[in-house]
Design an enzyme around this catalytic site. Structure first.
Site, PDB file in Angstrom:
ATOM      1  N   CYS A  49       0.799  -1.242   0.000  1.00 33.88           N
ATOM      2  CA  CYS A  49       0.000   0.000   0.000  1.00 33.88           C
ATOM      3  C   CYS A  49       0.828   1.286   0.000  1.00 33.88           C
ATOM      4  O   CYS A  49       0.399   2.310  -0.535  1.00 33.88           O
ATOM      5  CB  CYS A  49      -0.947   0.024   1.199  1.00 33.88           C
ATOM      6  N   CYS A  52       1.608   3.742  -3.090  1.00 34.46           N
ATOM      7  CA  CYS A  52       0.584   4.681  -3.579  1.00 34.46           C
ATOM      8  C   CYS A  52       0.096   5.634  -2.494  1.00 34.46           C
ATOM      9  O   CYS A  52      -0.192   6.792  -2.769  1.00 34.46           O
ATOM     10  CB  CYS A  52      -0.625   3.926  -4.122  1.00 34.46           C
ATOM     11  N   HIS A  53      -0.069   5.139  -1.278  1.00 35.45           N
ATOM     12  CA  HIS A  53      -0.687   5.977  -0.238  1.00 35.45           C
ATOM     13  C   HIS A  53       0.329   6.699   0.625  1.00 35.45           C
ATOM     14  O   HIS A  53      -0.046   7.555   1.429  1.00 35.45           O
ATOM     15  CB  HIS A  53      -1.611   5.127   0.645  1.00 35.45           C
ATOM     16  N   MET A  90      -7.730   1.977  -7.352  1.00 29.02           N
ATOM     17  CA  MET A  90      -7.475   1.116  -6.193  1.00 29.02           C
ATOM     18  C   MET A  90      -7.634  -0.348  -6.630  1.00 29.02           C
ATOM     19  O   MET A  90      -8.655  -0.715  -7.200  1.00 29.02           O
ATOM     20  CB  MET A  90      -8.480   1.466  -5.083  1.00 29.02           C
ATOM     21  N   HIS A 329       8.365  12.636 -11.531  1.00 33.31           N
ATOM     22  CA  HIS A 329       8.872  11.260 -11.455  1.00 33.31           C
ATOM     23  C   HIS A 329      10.165  11.144 -12.260  1.00 33.31           C
ATOM     24  O   HIS A 329      11.205  11.527 -11.775  1.00 33.31           O
ATOM     25  CB  HIS A 329       7.785  10.283 -11.926  1.00 33.31           C
ATOM     26  N   HIS A 371       5.389   8.403 -18.818  1.00 33.17           N
ATOM     27  CA  HIS A 371       6.492   7.654 -18.199  1.00 33.17           C
ATOM     28  C   HIS A 371       7.608   7.539 -19.237  1.00 33.17           C
ATOM     29  O   HIS A 371       7.662   6.571 -20.000  1.00 33.17           O
ATOM     30  CB  HIS A 371       6.022   6.277 -17.727  1.00 33.17           C
TER      31      HIS A 371
HETATM   32 FE1  DHE Z   1      11.529   2.856 -11.565  1.00 28.51          FE
HETATM   33  C1  DHE Z   1      13.747   5.092 -13.022  1.00 28.51           C
HETATM   34  C2  DHE Z   1      10.811   5.156  -9.162  1.00 28.51           C
HETATM   35  C3  DHE Z   1       9.063   0.786 -10.387  1.00 28.51           C
HETATM   36  C4  DHE Z   1      12.673   0.353 -13.571  1.00 28.51           C
HETATM   37  N1  DHE Z   1      12.138   4.783 -11.184  1.00 28.51           N
HETATM   38  C5  DHE Z   1      13.047   5.532 -11.919  1.00 28.51           C
HETATM   39  C6  DHE Z   1      13.174   6.849 -11.333  1.00 28.51           C
HETATM   40  C7  DHE Z   1      12.354   6.855 -10.223  1.00 28.51           C
HETATM   41  C8  DHE Z   1      11.710   5.556 -10.133  1.00 28.51           C
HETATM   42  C9  DHE Z   1      12.153   7.990  -9.248  1.00 28.51           C
HETATM   43  C10 DHE Z   1      14.052   7.989 -11.849  1.00 28.51           C
HETATM   44  C11 DHE Z   1      15.453   7.885 -11.323  1.00 28.51           C
HETATM   45  C12 DHE Z   1      16.393   8.920 -11.905  1.00 28.51           C
HETATM   46  O1  DHE Z   1      16.400   9.133 -13.127  1.00 28.51           O
HETATM   47  O2  DHE Z   1      17.159   9.535 -11.140  1.00 28.51           O
HETATM   48  N2  DHE Z   1      10.113   2.969 -10.072  1.00 28.51           N
HETATM   49  C13 DHE Z   1      10.009   4.001  -9.192  1.00 28.51           C
HETATM   50  C14 DHE Z   1       8.937   3.733  -8.261  1.00 28.51           C
HETATM   51  O3  DHE Z   1       8.610   4.438  -7.259  1.00 28.51           O
HETATM   52  C15 DHE Z   1       8.200   2.543  -8.738  1.00 28.51           C
HETATM   53  C16 DHE Z   1       6.886   2.988  -9.382  1.00 28.51           C
HETATM   54  C17 DHE Z   1       7.785   1.557  -7.654  1.00 28.51           C
HETATM   55  C18 DHE Z   1       8.862   0.963  -6.811  1.00 28.51           C
HETATM   56  O4  DHE Z   1       8.529   0.272  -5.851  1.00 28.51           O
HETATM   57  O5  DHE Z   1      10.043   1.167  -7.069  1.00 28.51           O
HETATM   58  C19 DHE Z   1       9.180   2.014  -9.796  1.00 28.51           C
HETATM   59  N3  DHE Z   1      10.939   0.905 -11.941  1.00 28.51           N
HETATM   60  C20 DHE Z   1       9.921   0.259 -11.355  1.00 28.51           C
HETATM   61  C21 DHE Z   1       9.804  -1.113 -11.845  1.00 28.51           C
HETATM   62  O6  DHE Z   1       8.960  -1.981 -11.471  1.00 28.51           O
HETATM   63  C22 DHE Z   1      10.818  -1.263 -12.923  1.00 28.51           C
HETATM   64  C23 DHE Z   1      10.090  -1.391 -14.270  1.00 28.51           C
HETATM   65  C24 DHE Z   1      11.699  -2.519 -12.799  1.00 28.51           C
HETATM   66  C25 DHE Z   1      12.661  -2.488 -11.637  1.00 28.51           C
HETATM   67  O7  DHE Z   1      13.864  -2.681 -11.867  1.00 28.51           O
HETATM   68  O8  DHE Z   1      12.221  -2.318 -10.515  1.00 28.51           O
HETATM   69  C26 DHE Z   1      11.558   0.059 -12.820  1.00 28.51           C
HETATM   70  N4  DHE Z   1      12.933   2.748 -13.040  1.00 28.51           N
HETATM   71  C27 DHE Z   1      13.286   1.606 -13.708  1.00 28.51           C
HETATM   72  C28 DHE Z   1      14.368   1.897 -14.630  1.00 28.51           C
HETATM   73  C29 DHE Z   1      14.662   3.271 -14.482  1.00 28.51           C
HETATM   74  C30 DHE Z   1      13.760   3.779 -13.475  1.00 28.51           C
HETATM   75  C31 DHE Z   1      15.008   0.883 -15.579  1.00 28.51           C
HETATM   76  C32 DHE Z   1      15.730   4.089 -15.223  1.00 28.51           C
HETATM   77  C33 DHE Z   1      15.325   4.399 -16.613  1.00 28.51           C
HETATM   78  C34 DHE Z   1      16.372   5.179 -17.372  1.00 28.51           C
HETATM   79  O9  DHE Z   1      16.468   4.956 -18.585  1.00 28.51           O
HETATM   80  O10 DHE Z   1      17.070   5.996 -16.786  1.00 28.51           O
END
Ligand code: DHE
Length: 547
Positions: A49, A52-53, A90, A329, A371
């Site tokens: 949770c 999101c929350h 939700m 983000h 995104h």
């Molecule tokens: Fe990410 C980038 C946050 C879930 C893979 N992700 C980012 C950034 C943030 C973020 C703030 C930017 C960083 C930067 O540029 O300084 N991501 C989050 C979350 O809060 C979220 C939604 C949930 C979580 O629990 O983390 C989340 N992200 C994911 C995934 O499920 C992904 C698909 C697979 C994984 O590895 O967890 C994922 N996020 C990525 C990737 C980037 C990324 C590969 C960098 C992309 C790039 O090209 O720079």
């Protein structure tokens, strides 16, 4: 419509805070719970949770769930909501089979209690976790290996707490490096020597690519939960500083770029743009280093603000605060590297931050839940230089003009919408040497879409896309794995595109490399150690912000 399993796993993935001891006060008005029930509910809250929350339940993508909101609604009402979900996003936790009735009842009672507060994280806490594994004077004086460092890929192995360093020329694994939990991104030092990764548990690992076998030389934890790291890139400050942003506590930490010694911590708690209401938990999302000034751009999610932090004097820190829209983000530079294009994913907008003049250059409406990852830059035949983003919430790809000098009428406006592969897109990519624009859609509910990518011809965008069945090309066993295809990333030369075929921890995954000219399969990288690969980062392109 209930949210898809994949979307749920994306937003509502496990938080490392599930394991952290917390302070808890009692609320006499809340329904009774035993300590064991409370502890179990707290763990479920952080696993499902909090994403999101919010940790303090002040609301983010999801509604606020503080007792002033939940107590008047009461247990029965809350149970219906948790069980069946809502059209606003939700998840339907009970009807999806995820929670049984007893768990729904437990969670309905839990969210009427005061939220427990995780501990803060001070300079002393950071220092206690700081390790210089190889001190600077014991590190190599020159490159000790034969690898073409520019073309190494750092691949996140999400569920094993590791990154794989892969030689882009030979496609061989160089090393599997132990890191924090579920590493999120890899970023490079300005010189291209050091690679920094950050785990969801806020652990940073600093890897020296000059070592005979590149490995960790320093590590630190900058909080309890985090997603972003970067290094100083301005002339004269190359490799001098590193910065990391935390989700909890909501703050960023500036460190020595050679050792990770923590130097300065700054809280991001403050007022939300527009309403100017206090937010106790504004998480740090993307961070980038400016090429124009000795500044870091720190994007704060819930307040919708970009902090331009001047790092030239850490004892007299100057910050320019630019408000745009919540929740900031991910994002990337435009081709000139003057404008940082950042997704405000709850407002369906892209903000353009002018790194030269320190102001908001534009704020434009795009599709549902943009995104971009770092986005994609190319020159459009009609609109000139554009930057592109896909969307989690719809099938469109938005093109935004980024050239206020020669194409003023299009600058920071959405100039075109392409029809992309479908909702659930996460990353889009091109390369200055390529004529192709790639988009994934790993969170699309249809496996035909989530297991493929689409590619456009930049000079013929009206023709639409070609679909490439990347997961099929990987030739993995038919083991029921999700095989989500994610994150296009170019090699240094800009003539190959790499993808992760991301399956579950107990299933086989792979990396697939496609020839960018012919759009034909070039190679498949399979290895039992490549468990849950997700993001992968080419050293040169990451170092120079090429995308
Ligand atoms: Fe990410 C980038 C946050 C879930 C893979 N992700 C980012 C950034 C943030 C973020 C703030 C930017 C960083 C930067 O540029 O300084 N991501 C989050 C979350 O809060 C979220 C939604 C949930 C979580 O629990 O983390 C989340 N992200 C994911 C995934 O499920 C992904 C698909 C697979 C994984 O590895 O967890 C994922 N996020 C990525 C990737 C980037 C990324 C590969 C960098 C992309 C790039 O090209 O720079």
């Amino acid at each position: 419509k209930p949210v898809s399993e994949a979307e749920k796993n994306y937003q509502a993935g496990g938080s490392p805070l599930a394991e952290v001891p917390m302070y808890q006060s009692t609320n006499p008005k809340a329904p009774k719970m035993t300590q064991a029930e409370f502890d179990r509910a707290r763990q479920i809250y952080f696993e499902r949770c909090a994403g999101c929350h919010g940790v303090l339940r002040k609301g983010a993508t999801g509604k606020p769930l503080t007792p002033d909101v939940t107590l008047p609604k009461g247990t029965d009402y809350l149970k219906v909501f948790i069980a069946y979900g809502s059209p606003a996003g939700m998840p339907n936790w009970q009807t999806s089979g995820e929670f049984d009735e007893a768990t729904v009842d437990l969670m309905a009672r839990y969210i009427q209690q005061d939220p427990p507060t995780p501990p803060e994280w001070s300079l002393a806490d950071a220092k206690n976790t700081w390790k210089v594994i190889v001190p600077p004077d014991q590190r190599p004086k020159k490159k000790m290996n034969k690898y073409n460092l520019d073309n190494i890929f750092s691949t996140t192995l999400r569920d094993t707490g590791e990154v794989a360093l892969i030689d882009g020329d030979t496609k061989q694994i160089i090393n599997i490096v132990k890191t924090g939990y579920a590493v999120h991104i890899s970023r490079m030092s300005a010189s291209g020597r050091y690679l920094f990764v950050i785990g969801r548990d806020a652990k940073i690992n600093m890897i020296d690519l000059w070592m005979e076998k590149p490995d960790n030389v320093a590590e630190i934890r900058v909080g309890l939960e985090a997603r972003s790291v970067d290094t100083s890139k301005f002339k004269g400050y190359e490799d001098k500083l590193a910065i990391a942003g935390a989700y909890w506590p909501p703050q960023y930490t500036i460190m020595d770029g050679n050792t990770l010694e923590p130097l300065k911590i700054v809280s991001t708690r403050g007022m939300v743009v527009g309403t100017q209401e206090y937010h106790p938990e504004p998480r740090v999302a993307s961070i980038v280093a400016s090429h124009y000034k000795p500044e870091f751009l720190v994007n704060v999610k819930e307040t919708g603000k970009t902090m331009m932090v001047d790092y030239s004097n850490l004892n007299a820190l100057k910050t320019t605060e630019i408000g745009s829209a919540p929740f900031l983000h991910d994002g990337g530079w435009d081709a000139s590297k003057r404008y940082f294009m950042v997704a405000a994913n709850n407002s369906n907008k892209i903000a353009a931050i002018d790194a030269k003049d320190g102001k908001l250059a534009g704020l434009t409406e795009v599709g549902k839940i943009p995104h971009p990852g770092r986005g994609a830059n190319f020159t459009h035949p009609k609109y000139g230089p554009v930057w592109a983003t896909g969307h989690l919430g719809d099938e469109t790809i938005s093109l935004i003009g980024t050239d206020p000098q020669k194409n003023k009428q299009y600058a920071f406006k959405e100039v075109a919408k392409l029809k992309g592969p479908g909702g659930g897109a996460l990353f889009i990519k091109t390369h200055p040497k390529s004529k192709h624009l790639w988009s994934d859609a790993p969170l699309n509910p249809d496996p035909k879409v989530s297991q493929a990518v689409v590619v456009f011809d930049i000079n013929n965008l009206d023709k639409g896309y070609v679909t490439l069945p990347i997961a099929e090309w990987a030739g993995l066993p038919d083991d029921g794995g999700a095989k989500r295809v994610t994150q296009p990333e170019y090699n240094k030369a800009g003539d190959e595109v790499w993808f992760a075929v991301w399956s579950a921890k107990d299933k086989q995954s792979a990396l697939v490399v496609v020839d960018d000219k012919t759009l034909k399969l070039k190679s498949v990288i399979k290895d039992p150690r490549l468990i849950t690969p997700t993001g992968h980062f080419n050293v040169y392109n990451t170092q120079h912000d090429v995308y």
